[in-house]
Design a protein around this motif. Structure first.
Motif, PDB file in Angstrom:
ATOM      1  N   UNK A  23       0.846  -1.181   0.000  1.00  0.00           N
ATOM      2  CA  UNK A  23       0.000   0.000   0.000  1.00  0.00           C
ATOM      3  C   UNK A  23       0.892   1.245   0.000  1.00  0.00           C
ATOM      4  N   UNK A  24       0.822   1.997  -1.091  1.00  0.00           N
ATOM      5  CA  UNK A  24       1.581   3.242  -1.249  1.00  0.00           C
ATOM      6  C   UNK A  24       3.057   3.071  -0.871  1.00  0.00           C
ATOM      7  N   UNK A  25       3.794   2.314  -1.687  1.00  0.00           N
ATOM      8  CA  UNK A  25       5.230   2.140  -1.414  1.00  0.00           C
ATOM      9  C   UNK A  25       5.953   3.470  -1.422  1.00  0.00           C
ATOM     10  N   UNK A  26       7.032   3.538  -0.649  1.00  0.00           N
ATOM     11  CA  UNK A  26       7.784   4.779  -0.526  1.00  0.00           C
ATOM     12  C   UNK A  26       8.613   5.018  -1.783  1.00  0.00           C
ATOM     13  N   UNK A  27       8.376   6.135  -2.433  1.00  0.00           N
ATOM     14  CA  UNK A  27       9.107   6.531  -3.641  1.00  0.00           C
ATOM     15  C   UNK A  27       9.554   7.972  -3.491  1.00  0.00           C
ATOM     16  N   UNK A  28      10.678   8.299  -4.066  1.00  0.00           N
ATOM     17  CA  UNK A  28      11.194   9.648  -3.942  1.00  0.00           C
ATOM     18  C   UNK A  28      10.252  10.665  -4.564  1.00  0.00           C
ATOM     19  N   UNK A  29       9.552  10.265  -5.645  1.00  0.00           N
ATOM     20  CA  UNK A  29       8.657  11.206  -6.314  1.00  0.00           C
ATOM     21  C   UNK A  29       7.328  11.373  -5.572  1.00  0.00           C
ATOM     22  N   UNK A  30       7.070  10.512  -4.560  1.00  0.00           N
ATOM     23  CA  UNK A  30       5.812  10.639  -3.815  1.00  0.00           C
ATOM     24  C   UNK A  30       6.057  10.998  -2.359  1.00  0.00           C
ATOM     25  N   UNK A  31       7.162  11.690  -2.081  1.00  0.00           N
ATOM     26  CA  UNK A  31       7.493  12.033  -0.708  1.00  0.00           C
ATOM     27  C   UNK A  31       6.429  12.921  -0.073  1.00  0.00           C
ATOM     28  N   UNK A  32       5.690  13.668  -0.893  1.00  0.00           N
ATOM     29  CA  UNK A  32       4.652  14.530  -0.336  1.00  0.00           C
ATOM     30  C   UNK A  32       3.480  13.734   0.223  1.00  0.00           C
ATOM     31  N   UNK A  33       3.383  12.437  -0.132  1.00  0.00           N
ATOM     32  CA  UNK A  33       2.286  11.611   0.373  1.00  0.00           C
ATOM     33  C   UNK A  33       2.790  10.487   1.277  1.00  0.00           C
ATOM     34  N   UNK A  34       4.004  10.650   1.829  1.00  0.00           N
ATOM     35  CA  UNK A  34       4.568   9.597   2.662  1.00  0.00           C
ATOM     36  C   UNK A  34       3.726   9.364   3.911  1.00  0.00           C
ATOM     37  N   UNK A  35       2.971  10.363   4.332  1.00  0.00           N
ATOM     38  CA  UNK A  35       2.126  10.208   5.510  1.00  0.00           C
ATOM     39  C   UNK A  35       0.771   9.591   5.227  1.00  0.00           C
ATOM     40  N   UNK A  36       0.496   9.199   3.983  1.00  0.00           N
ATOM     41  CA  UNK A  36      -0.797   8.598   3.623  1.00  0.00           C
ATOM     42  C   UNK A  36      -0.696   7.096   3.835  1.00  0.00           C
ATOM     43  N   UNK A  37      -1.123   6.576   4.964  1.00  0.00           N
ATOM     44  CA  UNK A  37      -0.863   5.192   5.330  1.00  0.00           C
ATOM     45  C   UNK A  37      -2.144   4.438   5.606  1.00  0.00           C
TER      46      UNK A  37
END
Length: 445
Positions: A170-184
Motif C-alpha cells: 500500500x503506497x510504497x515509498x518513492x522519492x517522487x511521492x514524498x509529499x504523500x509519505x504520511x498517507x498510510x
C-alpha cells in the motif's frame, strides 16, 4: 549536549530531544542542521493537512443515552448499519491472538484477505507466511496488503509470491511521492472465506509475542467475529485492495451468503483520508457525548483534540465514570506520551481517571461505554487516526460482550500506576518544556 533522533515508529518524522550541557560549536551546528532537516520532513509529511477539507468539529449533544434506541439508530449514520446475527471473541496478546488467526487461516477453503500496517520478517511473520503459503498452494485465493512504511516483508515476500499469494504494498515509498509519505493504511484486518473476520491493534511482528509479561511482550487486543458484520469488514479490505491494484473482488469466494452466527448486534467502521468527515472521531465522540454511566478507554496513543478532551471532562463532571489507560514508561512513542501529558491537568481536574500501564508497551485501541457499547480496532486518539490514516474498528452493541471488555479493562487497571493531579502538577521544568514542544507537533502524530 543536545541529542536529536527520529522516532522510527511514527509515519511522519518525529523528534526526540534531550537537553543537557552546551555542545561544542561544530556539534551544535550539525545538531541544529539535523533538527531543521527533520522539521522540514515533518512539515512535508503533514503539509497536506493544511489544505484538507475534512470536517473534524461536530455538534452533537444528545438528550438520550448510549443504551437508548435513538442512539442505536444513530449509529447507522456512521456509514454502515448495525447488523444482527453475529458472534464475537475477545482475544488478548500474542498468545491469544496469533493462534486464533492462524487456526482461521488453516481452515480457509475459499479466500484469505490480510491487511496490516506492520508485517515484518521475524518468527511470527514466518509462521504467518508459512500458513498463508500452504493455503495458496491448496487453491485458496490469498491476498496480502501491507503498508509501505510500516512493513518490511524481507525474504518472506518472495516465499509468499512463489506459493501463489498475491502480495501488494500500500503506497510504497518513492522519492517522487514524498509529499504523500504520511498517507498510510493503519488497518489490521483478516477475513477468511468472507465469514470470519479479525480486527484490532496487533501487528504481524515479534513485538506482539507472548502474554504482556515483560517489556518484550506488548499488550494488545483483537476481536474475532463471525456473521453478517464480516461482509462489512470484507468491503473495507476490498476498498484498499481496489485502490492499490484496480482488481475488483467479487463472487462467492469473496462475498458468499453469510448466515447468522450468533445474536450480537455489530458494525464495522472504516475511516479513510479522503473522507469528507472524520469517521474515526465521530465513532468515539458520539459515544462520549451520549455516555451516562461509564467511559472506559485503553489507547496506545492518546493525544485527543480539544473537542474530545472537553467531551471527556464534561462527561466526568456530569457523573460519568471516565477511566483512561495509556502507556507508562514502556512506550514506543515518547513524543506522543509527552504531548498527551501536556493537557492531562484539565482532565484530571474534571475527575477523569488516568492510569499508566506498567509492565510493557500497551498498544490497545479499546473503548467500552455504559456497559453496552464496545469498540476494538486500530483507531488511536491522535490526529493521524482522525484525519490521515486508513483505519478500521469493530463495534459491538451488547451487554454481555461489554461485560467481557469491562472485565479485561479492570484486569489491566490492576497493572497500572494511577496518575494524580498532584503528581502532574509536580512535573519539572524540562518535562513541561518537552510536553509543550511535542504538543505543538501533535498534528503529525
Amino acid at each position: 549536549m543536545t541529542r536529536i533522533v527520529s522516532d522510527p515508529a511514527a509515519p511522519a518524522a518525529t523528534i526526540c530531544v534531550s537537553i543537557g550541557a552546551r555542545a561544542p560549536a561544530p556539534r551544535r551546528t550539525r545538531a541544529l542542521a539535523g533538527f531543521a532537516a527533520l522539521l522540514a520532513v515533518s512539515a512535508l509529511c503533514g503539509c497536506s493537512y493544511i489544505f484538507s477539507e475534512k470536517r473534524t468539529a461536530y455538534q452533537y449533544d444528545p438528550t438520550y443515552g448510549v443504551d437508548s434506541p435513538e442512539f442505536l439508530r444513530s449509529l447507522d449514520g456512521l456509514g454502515t448499519e448495525m447488523v444482527p446475527g453475529n458472534s464475537a471473541r475477545l482475544l488478548q496478546n500474542g498468545d491469544g491472538i496469533f493462534p486464533a488467526m492462524l487456526d482461521a487461516i488453516a481452515a480457509a477453503r475459499l479466500s484469505v484477505n490480510l491487511e496490516n500496517y506492520i508485517f515484518d520478517h521475524g518468527t511470527i511473520a514466518a509462521r504467518f507466511a508459512a500458513a498463508l503459503s500452504e493455503r495458496a498452494r491448496a487453491g485458496v485465493a490469498v491476498r496480502i496488503l501491507v503498508d509501505g512504511f510500516g512493513s518490511d516483508l524481507g525474504p518472506l515476500k518472495a516465499e509468499l509470491e512463489a506459493s501463489g499469494v498475491q502480495v501488494r504494498i500500500y503506497k510504497p515509498l518513492k522519492i517522487y511521492s514524498i509529499d504523500s509519505v504520511g498517507h498510510r493504511t493503519h488497518r489490521r484486518i483478516l477475513t477468511v472465506d468472507g465469514r470470519v473476520g479479525f480486527c484490532g491493534g496487533v501487528g504481524i511482528d515479534d513485538r506482539w509475542k507472548g502474554d504482556a509479561r515483560d517489556p518484550s511482550e506488548w499488550r494488545d487486543t483483537m476481536i474475532q467475529m463471525a456473521g453478517p458484520v464480516v461482509v462489512q469488514l470484507q468491503h473495507i479490505f476490498a476498498q484498499d485492495w481496489i485502490h492499490t491494484t484496480g482488481e475488483v473482488l467479487n463472487g462467492d469466494r469473496q462475498f458468499p451468503v453469510v448466515e447468522p452466527a450468533g445474536t450480537l448486534l455489530a458494525q464495522a467502521i472504516a475511516a479513510s483520508r479522503g473522507d469528507s468527515i472524520s469517521m474515526s472521531k465521530l465513532l468515539l465522540y458520539m459515544s462520549i457525548q451520549a455516555a451516562r454511566r461509564s467511559i472506559w478507554i485503553e489507547n496506545a496513543y492518546f493525544a485527543p483534540d480539544r473537542q474530545i478532551r472537553d467531551g471527556l471532562a464534561a462527561a466526568a463532571r456530569r457523573g460519568v465514570d471516565v477511566k483512561v489507560i495509556v502507556p507508562g514508561a514502556h512506550t514506543d512513542s515518547p513524543n506522543v506520551r509527552l504531548a498527551a501529558h501536556y493537557h492531562f491537568g484539565d482532565l484530571l481536574a474534571a475527575g477523569v481517571g488516568i492510569y499508566e500501564f506498567r509492565p510493557t508497551m500497551m498498544h490497545n485501541k479499546v473503548m467500552v461505554v455504559d456497559g453496552i457499547w464496545s469498540t476494538v480496532g486500530s483507531i488511536n486518539f491522535v490526529n493521524r487516526s482522525m484525519t490521515k490514516n486508513a483505519e478500521a474498528n469493530f463495534v459491538v452493541y451488547d451487554r454481555g460482550f461489554a461485560a467481557e471488555v469491562e472485565a479485561m479493562v479492570l484486569t489491566d487497571l490492576a497493572r497500572c500506576d494511577v496518575l494524580t493531579e498532584a503528581q502532574w502538577k509536580k512535573r519539572g521544568l524540562f518535562t513541561r518544556i518537552g510536553e509543550l514542544f511535542f504538543f505543538l507537533f501533535s498534528e503529525n502524530y
